[in-house]
Design an enzyme around this catalytic site. Structure first.
Site, short mmCIF file in Angstrom:
data_model
loop_
_atom_site.label_atom_id
_atom_site.label_comp_id
_atom_site.label_asym_id
_atom_site.label_seq_id
_atom_site.Cartn_x
_atom_site.Cartn_y
_atom_site.Cartn_z
N HIS A 95 14.57 6.84 -3.13
CA HIS A 95 13.35 6.31 -4.03
C HIS A 95 13.61 6.59 -5.69
O HIS A 95 12.65 6.37 -6.29
CB HIS A 95 12.00 6.99 -3.62
N HIS A 147 12.79 5.42 8.92
CA HIS A 147 11.44 5.25 9.27
C HIS A 147 11.07 3.80 9.97
O HIS A 147 9.92 3.41 10.25
CB HIS A 147 10.43 5.03 7.95
#
Length: 272
Positions: free
Chosen positions: A180, A68
């Site tokens: 994550h 990202h």
């Protein structure tokens, strides 16, 4: 050296956890080097210059990125004036910014921080193994740098474990990011590189990998996107990896860090 790597900061909740906790941890644990992954910091997608400066002001010595990196278009420009912001090394030639940086640690030591992106289930970038090999050959641990930190941003556990083995003895630590979810395989590899498959995120775990649950559930159940993903806004857990290295830059101690939020707390028992 005492090194703390902090996993993917997700949205405002993650940023609040970092800014409120990191200054105290630096003092309490006498940290020499702090590296933070910030690619999800701006609303879950990318990073802005203001957020980058916020992390540096809080005590981060380097900020790494991932897939990202460019979601906030301003990053393509401000990365050139942000010497401690590090995007994946294996982007094609001509990509703005840098994939590795020599950072002066808080104790004056030289720390090489490398960021690379995996390829399994990810964008087909250049070979991360060859790219990292070139960096490690050009700046050997204990000669060109007092510590070397590798953030390997990837989906597949197998690829991240392979990178750990590939760097064993040549880096102080190899930390997996991106999924994550903190894994339980933190350890020191045979040639004394600290490793974890994924350090986890600094965000609200009452979520789907840091995002409000409704939209991810809707997409899984109905295969229809009805709105944007939005970061969950509850109390965040700060996830990280604590590593202590010796005079050669190799790992002597490693422990997971989980503070606040909804996960069971974990602190390095070898630091007061």
């Amino acid at each position: 050296m005492r090194i703390l790597f902090i996993g993917d900061i997700v949205g405002r909740s993650g940023r609040t956890a970092l800014s409120s906790r990191l200054p105290g941890l630096i003092t309490e644990w006498k940290l020499d080097l702090v590296v933070v992954n910030g690619e999800n910091a701006a609303g879950g997608f990318g990073i802005t210059e203001a957020i980058y400066n916020e992390f540096i002001d809080a005590g981060a010595d380097a900020v790494t990125l991932g897939n990202h990196s460019w979601d906030q278009r301003e990053a393509l420009v401000f990365i050139e004036r942000a010497p401690r912001l590090i995007r994946p090394l294996n982007y094609p030639a001509g990509t703005p910014g840098r994939g590795a940086a020599m950072i002066e640690a808080k104790n004056g030591a030289r720390a090489l921080v490398i960021n690379a992106m995996a390829r399994i289930f990810m964008d087909p970038l250049d070979d991360p193994f060859a790219a990292i090999d070139r960096e490690l050959a050009a700046c050997p641990l204990g000669e060109g740098a007092d510590a070397i930190v590798v953030d390997f941003h990837g989906e597949a556990t197998s690829e991240k474990q392979a990178m750990g083995c590939f760097c064993d003895g040549r880096a102080s630590l190899v930390v997996g990011t991106h999924t994550h979810v903190p894994t339980a395989d933190h350890r020191i590899l045979p040639a004394r590189t600290a490793f974890i498959s994924d350090v986890g995120m600094t965000g609200d775990f009452d979520s789907v990998i840091g995002m409000n649950k409704d939209e991810p559930l809707n997409r899984f159940l109905r295969k229809i996107a009805t709105s944007r993903f939005e970061p969950a806004s509850g109390p965040a857990t700060l996830c990280g990896l604590a590593v202590e290295t010796d005079a050669k830059g190799l790992a002597g101690k490693v422990a997971p860090v989980r503070l606040g939020g909804g996960l069971e707390e974990a602190r390095p028992g070898f630091w007061p």
